[in-house]
Design an enzyme around this catalytic site. Structure first.
Site, PDB file in Angstrom:
ATOM      1  N   TYR A 108      -4.174   0.680  -6.177  1.00 37.35           N
ATOM      2  CA  TYR A 108      -5.177   0.641  -5.099  1.00 37.35           C
ATOM      3  C   TYR A 108      -4.800   1.670  -4.041  1.00 37.35           C
ATOM      4  O   TYR A 108      -3.615   1.817  -3.704  1.00 37.35           O
ATOM      5  CB  TYR A 108      -5.179  -0.757  -4.473  1.00 37.35           C
ATOM      6  N   GLU A 197     -12.167   4.214  -0.301  1.00 35.03           N
ATOM      7  CA  GLU A 197     -11.341   3.346  -1.151  1.00 35.03           C
ATOM      8  C   GLU A 197     -11.421   3.755  -2.618  1.00 35.03           C
ATOM      9  O   GLU A 197     -12.507   4.063  -3.117  1.00 35.03           O
ATOM     10  CB  GLU A 197     -11.839   1.901  -0.991  1.00 35.03           C
TER      11      GLU A 197
END
Ligand code: GDP
Ligand code: MN
Length: 390
Positions: A108, A197
Site C-alpha cells: 500500500y 493512493e
C-alpha cells in the site's frame, strides 16, 4: 473532486509510475476489442467512484475473450454494491481492461493531507490489497508514515526509509519503488490532491514493481487552476441534484428521510436537522442557500427540493441576516405559482425584513403554506404534517 481509476492511472503514468497496459471501454464489444490488443491474462475492472470492487465481484481476472465478454456484460448490467456504495449500489458505465499481472506481494502507498499536522503525509504498508482502514485499526504499526514539508516535499532520506519499510532490497526493485513513491508525491503536489493512493502496489512473480490500482481526490477549491482536471470531471457520476444546486451556488446534500430543509447557513442546517430528529422526523435533504442568495437562486432552491420525490414536507428555516426574509418570501410565492406545492411547506422566517415577508406570505394565500412561531414550533409542525401523510 474524484476521478476514475483509468484517469488516475494516466496521471500516475505521466509522473513516471509504471502501470500495466490498459484501455477504457463502455460496451461488451469494445471490451472484447480492447482485449485483442492486450491478450493473455487480463483483468476487467468497473470504473466507479467507490472502492471494494474486488470483493463485490467487479474486478475479474480473465483468460480469454469469452470470459472478458461475460465479465463486461455482468458489470455493465448489474449495480455494484460494496460497503462504500450503500444498499442501492451504483450503475457501472465504464470498464477498464488491463493486462493482468502474477502477484507475488501486495503493498500500500498513499499521500494524504494530515489536517492535524497541517502537511501531507506519505503512508506505506506491506499489507496492501486489503482495506487499509482495517490495517490502521488493528495493526497501526504495519503502516509507516513520513510527513512532508509543504515546500520541500519528499526528501531523499525519507524516500529511502519508506522503500526500506516496504522491504525492498533488490536494486531494480528499490529503484522502481522509489520512482513510484516519487511519482505519487509529484501528482499529489502538482494537482492539489487531498489523496493519491495506490492499493495495491505489487511485486510480480517475475520481480517487477508496479501500480495496479489508483485512487485520487482533489481539492475542489483548486480545480479551477487545473484544466486537466476540469476535462476529467465526470458529471454523470455526481448526484444530479447536488450538481444542479452547485450551478446556482447553492449547496444541496441528499439524505435518507422525507423532510426537505431549506436553510441559510450550514450551522443553521445542522440545528434544523437536529430539531427535526428530536421531534421524530427524518430529513430528506438540506439545501443551504447561503447568505448572498438571489431571487432566482431561491426559486431554483425550491424547484430542487420539491423535485425530490421522497420529500413529503418542507421546512423553510431562514434567519435573515444578509439574506433578506422578503426575498425568500417572494421566491416561495413564485415557486408556489410555478410548481404548485403538493406537500405542506412550514415556514419559519426571522430577521431582516421579516414583517414585510409575513405580509407578502399572508397576502399570497397559499393553502399548503404553514407559518411557524419559532424553530421548535416549525419542527413540530413539519413532523406532524409528514407523519399524518405516511
Ligand atoms: P478495489 O477492490 O476496488 O480496490 O480494486 P483493486 O484494483 O485494488 O483490485 C482488487 C484486488 O484484485 C487486488 O487487491 C488484487 O488482489 C486483485 N487484482 C487486481 N488486478 C489484478 C491482476 O492483474 N492480477 C491478479 N492476480 N490480481 C489482481
Ligand atoms: Mn484497490
Amino acid at each position: 473532486m474524484k476521478v476514475h481509476e483509468y484517469q488516475a492511472r494516466a496521471l500516475l503514468a505521466e509522473a513516471g509510475v509504471p502501470v500495466p497496459k490498459s484501455r477504457v471501454v463502455g460496451t461488451v464489444d469494445e471490451a472484447a476489442a480492447a482485449y485483442k490488443d492486450i491478450g493473455g491474462k487480463a483483468v476487467v475492472k468497473a470504473q466507479v467512484f467507490a472502492g471494494g470492487r474486488g470483493k463485490a465481484g467487479f474486478v475479474k481476472l480473465c483468460d480469454n475473450a469469452d470470459q472478458i465478454r461475460d465479465a463486461a456484460r455482468f458489470m455493465l448490467t448489474n449495480r455494484m454494491v460494496s460497503p462504500q456504495t450503500g444498499a442501492q449500489g451504483i450503475a457501472v458505465k465504464k470498464l477498464l481492461i488491463a493486462a493482468a499481472v502474477d502477484i507475488d506481494s501486495e503493498y500500500y502507498a498513499a499521500v494524504v493531507m494530515d489536517r492535524g499536522k497541517r502537511c501531507p503525509v506519505v503512508m506505506v504498508s506491506r499489507e496492501g490489497g486489503v482495506e487499509i482502514e482495517v490495517v490502521a485499526k488493528e495493526r497501526p504499526d504495519a503502516i509507516v508514515k513520513k510527513w512532508l514539508h509543504p515546500h520541500l516535499g519528499l526528501i531523499d532520506f525519507q524516500l529511502s526509509q519508506l522503500v526500506t519499510a516496504l522491504g525492498f532490497t533488490d536494486k531494480a526493485q528499490v529503484a522502481a519503488a522509489s520512482k513510484i513513491i516519487r511519482g505519487l508525491v509529484k501528482v499529489f503536489y502538482d494537482f492539489d490532491c487531498s489523496l493519491t493512493e495506490i492499493n495495491p502496489l505489487v511485486r510480480t512473480k517475475s520481480g517487477e514493481v508496479l501500480a495496479i490500482d489508483a485512487k485520487m481526490n482533489f481539492d475542489d477549491n483548486a480545480v479551477f487552476r487545473h484544466k486537466r482536471l476540469q476535462e476529467m470531471f465526470d458529471p454523470s457520476e455526481e448526484n444530479p441534484m447536488e450538481l444542479r444546486a452547485k450551478q446556482h451556488d447553492l449547496s444541496y446534500i441528499a439524505l435518507d428521510g422525507n423532510i426537505g430543509c431549506l436553510v441559510n447557513g450550514a450551522g443553521l442546517a445542522m440545528a434544523t436537522m437536529d430539531l427535526i430528529k428530536l421531534h421524530g422526523g427524518e430529513p430528506a435533504n438540506f439545501l443551504d442557500v447561503g447568505g448572498s442568495v438571489t431571487a432566482e437562486g431561491a426559486v431554483e432552491a425550491f424547484r430542487i427540493i420539491l423535485s425530490d420525490t421522497k420529500v413529503k414536507g418542507v421546512l423553510v428555516n431562514i434567519f435573515g441576516g444578509i439574506a433578506k426574509c422578503d426575498l425568500i418570501a417572494e421566491a416561495l410565492i413564485a415557486a408556489a405559482k410555478e410548481i404548485g406545492f403538493k406537500v405542506p411547506v412550514v415556514v419559519r422566517l426571522e430577521g431582516t425584513n421579516v414583517e414585510r415577508a409575513r405580509e407578502l406570505l399572508e397576502a399570497a394565500k397559499i393553502p399548503q403554506l404553514l407559518p411557524a412561531e419559532d424553530l421548535t414550533d416549525a419542527a413540530k409542525k413539519v413532523c406532524k404534517q409528514v407523519a399524518s401523510r405516511e
